[in-house]
Scaffold this motif. Structure first.
Motif, PDB file in Angstrom:
ATOM      1  N   ARG A 168       0.779  -1.142   0.015  1.00 46.06           N
ATOM      2  CA  ARG A 168      -0.011  -0.069   0.072  1.00 46.06           C
ATOM      3  C   ARG A 168       0.879   1.361  -0.038  1.00 46.06           C
ATOM      4  O   ARG A 168       1.794   1.530   1.009  1.00 46.06           O
ATOM      5  CB  ARG A 168      -1.002  -0.032   1.229  1.00 46.06           C
ATOM      6  N   ILE A 169       0.725   2.008  -1.077  1.00 45.12           N
ATOM      7  CA  ILE A 169       1.608   3.219  -1.460  1.00 45.12           C
ATOM      8  C   ILE A 169       0.633   4.598  -1.258  1.00 45.12           C
ATOM      9  O   ILE A 169      -0.518   4.542  -2.179  1.00 45.12           O
ATOM     10  CB  ILE A 169       2.163   3.212  -2.842  1.00 45.12           C
ATOM     11  N   ALA A 170       1.153   5.585  -0.511  1.00 45.16           N
ATOM     12  CA  ALA A 170       0.486   6.806  -0.859  1.00 45.16           C
ATOM     13  C   ALA A 170       1.521   7.876  -1.377  1.00 45.16           C
ATOM     14  O   ALA A 170       2.686   7.752  -0.769  1.00 45.16           O
ATOM     15  CB  ALA A 170      -0.138   7.293   0.493  1.00 45.16           C
ATOM     16  N   ALA A 171       1.242   8.430  -2.478  1.00 44.88           N
ATOM     17  CA  ALA A 171       2.387   9.403  -3.050  1.00 44.88           C
ATOM     18  C   ALA A 171       1.863  10.710  -3.502  1.00 44.88           C
ATOM     19  O   ALA A 171       0.881  10.767  -3.739  1.00 44.88           O
ATOM     20  CB  ALA A 171       2.855   8.645  -4.411  1.00 44.88           C
ATOM     21  N   SER A 172       2.836  11.540  -3.235  1.00 45.34           N
ATOM     22  CA  SER A 172       2.458  13.082  -3.623  1.00 45.34           C
ATOM     23  C   SER A 172       2.475  13.004  -5.154  1.00 45.34           C
ATOM     24  O   SER A 172       2.759  11.973  -6.005  1.00 45.34           O
ATOM     25  CB  SER A 172       3.786  13.864  -3.608  1.00 45.34           C
ATOM     26  N   HIS A 173       1.563  13.943  -5.859  1.00 41.64           N
ATOM     27  CA  HIS A 173       1.145  14.065  -7.227  1.00 41.64           C
ATOM     28  C   HIS A 173       2.352  14.042  -8.002  1.00 41.64           C
ATOM     29  O   HIS A 173       2.507  13.475  -9.099  1.00 41.64           O
ATOM     30  CB  HIS A 173       0.353  15.430  -7.575  1.00 41.64           C
ATOM     31  N   THR A 174       3.537  14.753  -7.845  1.00 40.15           N
ATOM     32  CA  THR A 174       4.728  14.859  -8.616  1.00 40.15           C
ATOM     33  C   THR A 174       5.436  13.459  -8.771  1.00 40.15           C
ATOM     34  O   THR A 174       5.761  12.945  -9.742  1.00 40.15           O
ATOM     35  CB  THR A 174       5.497  16.142  -8.177  1.00 40.15           C
ATOM     36  N   THR A 175       5.429  12.815  -7.356  1.00 43.65           N
ATOM     37  CA  THR A 175       6.273  11.473  -7.483  1.00 43.65           C
ATOM     38  C   THR A 175       5.528  10.402  -8.286  1.00 43.65           C
ATOM     39  O   THR A 175       5.880   9.641  -8.994  1.00 43.65           O
ATOM     40  CB  THR A 175       6.692  11.238  -6.087  1.00 43.65           C
ATOM     41  N   ALA A 176       4.321  10.504  -8.115  1.00 43.49           N
ATOM     42  CA  ALA A 176       3.132   9.468  -8.572  1.00 43.49           C
ATOM     43  C   ALA A 176       3.345   9.488 -10.257  1.00 43.49           C
ATOM     44  O   ALA A 176       3.231   8.832 -10.833  1.00 43.49           O
ATOM     45  CB  ALA A 176       1.799   9.504  -8.003  1.00 43.49           C
ATOM     46  N   GLU A 177       3.242  10.897 -10.538  1.00 45.42           N
ATOM     47  CA  GLU A 177       3.048  11.079 -11.945  1.00 45.42           C
ATOM     48  C   GLU A 177       4.412  11.054 -12.876  1.00 45.42           C
ATOM     49  O   GLU A 177       4.521  10.638 -13.984  1.00 45.42           O
ATOM     50  CB  GLU A 177       2.575  12.482 -12.392  1.00 45.42           C
ATOM     51  N   LEU A 178       5.662  11.319 -11.988  1.00 43.59           N
ATOM     52  CA  LEU A 178       7.027  11.471 -12.770  1.00 43.59           C
ATOM     53  C   LEU A 178       8.061  10.520 -12.381  1.00 43.59           C
ATOM     54  O   LEU A 178       8.777   9.871 -13.241  1.00 43.59           O
ATOM     55  CB  LEU A 178       7.507  13.014 -12.547  1.00 43.59           C
ATOM     56  N   PHE A 179       7.843   9.903 -11.022  1.00 46.29           N
ATOM     57  CA  PHE A 179       9.112   9.110 -10.710  1.00 46.29           C
ATOM     58  C   PHE A 179       8.401   7.855 -10.235  1.00 46.29           C
ATOM     59  O   PHE A 179       9.438   7.103 -10.331  1.00 46.29           O
ATOM     60  CB  PHE A 179       9.537   9.945  -9.409  1.00 46.29           C
ATOM     61  N   LEU A 180       7.436   7.410  -9.799  1.00 43.34           N
ATOM     62  CA  LEU A 180       6.903   6.108  -9.684  1.00 43.34           C
ATOM     63  C   LEU A 180       6.647   5.117 -10.725  1.00 43.34           C
ATOM     64  O   LEU A 180       6.799   4.030 -10.521  1.00 43.34           O
ATOM     65  CB  LEU A 180       5.711   6.015  -8.905  1.00 43.34           C
ATOM     66  N   PRO A 181       6.159   5.796 -12.038  1.00 46.73           N
ATOM     67  CA  PRO A 181       5.734   4.450 -12.947  1.00 46.73           C
ATOM     68  C   PRO A 181       6.664   3.685 -13.442  1.00 46.73           C
ATOM     69  O   PRO A 181       6.861   2.398 -13.514  1.00 46.73           O
ATOM     70  CB  PRO A 181       5.343   5.517 -14.014  1.00 46.73           C
ATOM     71  N   SER A 231      -3.806  19.126  -9.474  1.00 46.95           N
ATOM     72  CA  SER A 231      -3.305  18.374 -10.302  1.00 46.95           C
ATOM     73  C   SER A 231      -2.280  19.027 -11.229  1.00 46.95           C
ATOM     74  O   SER A 231      -2.262  20.070 -11.713  1.00 46.95           O
ATOM     75  CB  SER A 231      -4.669  17.936 -11.211  1.00 46.95           C
ATOM     76  N   LEU A 232      -1.145  18.219 -11.378  1.00 43.42           N
ATOM     77  CA  LEU A 232      -0.052  18.656 -12.108  1.00 43.42           C
ATOM     78  C   LEU A 232      -0.263  19.013 -13.611  1.00 43.42           C
ATOM     79  O   LEU A 232      -0.118  19.869 -14.315  1.00 43.42           O
ATOM     80  CB  LEU A 232       1.216  17.622 -12.241  1.00 43.42           C
ATOM     81  N   ARG A 233      -1.099  17.938 -14.316  1.00 47.12           N
ATOM     82  CA  ARG A 233      -1.526  18.116 -15.673  1.00 47.12           C
ATOM     83  C   ARG A 233      -2.566  18.950 -15.719  1.00 47.12           C
ATOM     84  O   ARG A 233      -2.450  19.875 -17.105  1.00 47.12           O
ATOM     85  CB  ARG A 233      -2.425  16.842 -16.024  1.00 47.12           C
ATOM     86  N   SER A 234      -3.597  19.441 -14.764  1.00 47.11           N
ATOM     87  CA  SER A 234      -3.968  20.722 -15.065  1.00 47.11           C
ATOM     88  C   SER A 234      -3.522  21.924 -15.076  1.00 47.11           C
ATOM     89  O   SER A 234      -3.662  22.897 -15.623  1.00 47.11           O
ATOM     90  CB  SER A 234      -5.613  20.626 -13.906  1.00 47.11           C
ATOM     91  N   ILE A 235      -2.369  21.975 -14.168  1.00 49.19           N
ATOM     92  CA  ILE A 235      -1.521  23.144 -14.199  1.00 49.19           C
ATOM     93  C   ILE A 235      -0.855  23.294 -15.562  1.00 49.19           C
ATOM     94  O   ILE A 235      -0.832  24.532 -15.950  1.00 49.19           O
ATOM     95  CB  ILE A 235      -0.529  23.013 -13.043  1.00 49.19           C
TER      96      ILE A 235
END
Length: 300
Positions: free
Chosen positions: A92-105, A224-228
């Motif tokens: 079970r992981i909780a991640a900030s928006h930046t890390t989830a979208e750019l660093f974790l995939p 949301s990073l993408r909306s920004i």
């Protein structure tokens, strides 16, 4: 584990009976009576009660240290038992928006390929909420952006990241390599929401330079990073985001360009946050993948 120890730990960490009762969803009188009963059984006074709250005595500090170890072992054992009962392993992981979208995939993809039977539960939220989820035991590991250490949590630095000002390719600053800090006050801003690690790093960098976010014209606060990126690309305002968006395989970036801010240190670390040293084998294997990815990015 004696339920009164959970009450004791909560009171010790918050230092206030009222706050502890709200966190535990118990009445203040119930919390007080459980602490009193624990003190009777221990034969020692655990707290000094005062107008400013409750502070641990020497005996209380001894119990606190042992209780934290028992809590960590209990949480680990509970997770292992549930995984055994369900017949599957789970992370079970909780991640900030930046890390989830750019660093974790990328590291999560390698982890999934190596242990396909392991279920991955990922929640994307801001860094403050990630810390709360790790503290409450709602997740096994959190990934945050440059957030202050919380005493009972274990932090491990993984990636080094750099924030940058981004503007639309249609913006007057699009052809500038850099701007000064005073220039920022003349811009229309789109920032992350309160509790965001990205926002906190930007705010603190401004404070160190003698400025404040309150001096900026903040038009929007988005989670949301993408909306920004979409808002900036359409020249609605400017923002500060991770420089890793440029060249990242995980996200498509068009219509925006980076501009350096002279005199503003926007370097930050991205960290794994754990409830303690006792973690499951699968969580340790996940951490190995994150560390491996951090080394690759550092060499790139």
């Amino acid at each position: 584990m004696d339920p009164r120890l959970f009450v004791f730990l909560t009171v010790a960490r918050l230092g206030q009976l009222t706050q502890a009762s709200k966190r535990l969803n118990l009445s203040p009188s119930s919390v007080s009576s459980q602490i009193a009963a624990l003190e009777r059984d221990m034969g020692a006074t655990l707290f000094v009660r005062g107008s400013r709250g409750m502070k641990l005595t020497a005996s209380g500090r001894t119990l606190f240290s042992a209780a934290e170890q028992m809590e960590a072992l209990w949480n680990k054992t509970s997770r292992d038992v549930r995984a055994t009962q369900e017949g599957v392993s789970r992370v079970r992981i909780a991640a900030s928006h930046t890390t989830a979208e750019l660093f974790l995939p990328r590291p999560l993809g390698r982890f999934r390929a190596q242990w396909p039977e392991t279920l991955i539960n990922l929640v994307m939220t801001n860094s403050e909420t990630v810390l709360d989820m790790v503290t409450d035991g709602a997740v096994d590991v959190g990934i945050i952006e440059g957030t202050p250490v919380r005493g009972r949590l274990h932090h491990e630095k993984l990636w080094t990241d750099q924030l940058t000002l981004i503007v639309s390719t249609q913006h007057p600053l699009a052809h500038r390599e850099s701007v000064s800090i005073p220039d920022l006050t003349a811009l229309d801003w789109i920032l992350r929401e309160e509790g965001s690690g990205t926002r906190r790093v930007f705010e603190r960098a401004l404070e160190h330079a003698g400025f404040a976010v309150s001096e900026l014209n903040v038009m929007m606060r988005l989670a949301s990073l993408r909306s920004i990126l979409a808002m900036v690309a359409n020249n609605i305002g400017v923002s500060v985001v991770s420089r890793a968006i440029f060249g990242a395989e995980e996200i498509t970036v068009s219509g925006v360009v980076p501009v350096s801010i002279v005199g503003l240190d926007l370097t930050r670390t991205l960290e794994a946050v754990l409830p303690g040293a006792n973690i499951t084998t699968r969580v340790e294997q996940l951490l190995d993948q994150l560390r491996h990815d951090a080394r690759i990015r550092q060499k790139a």
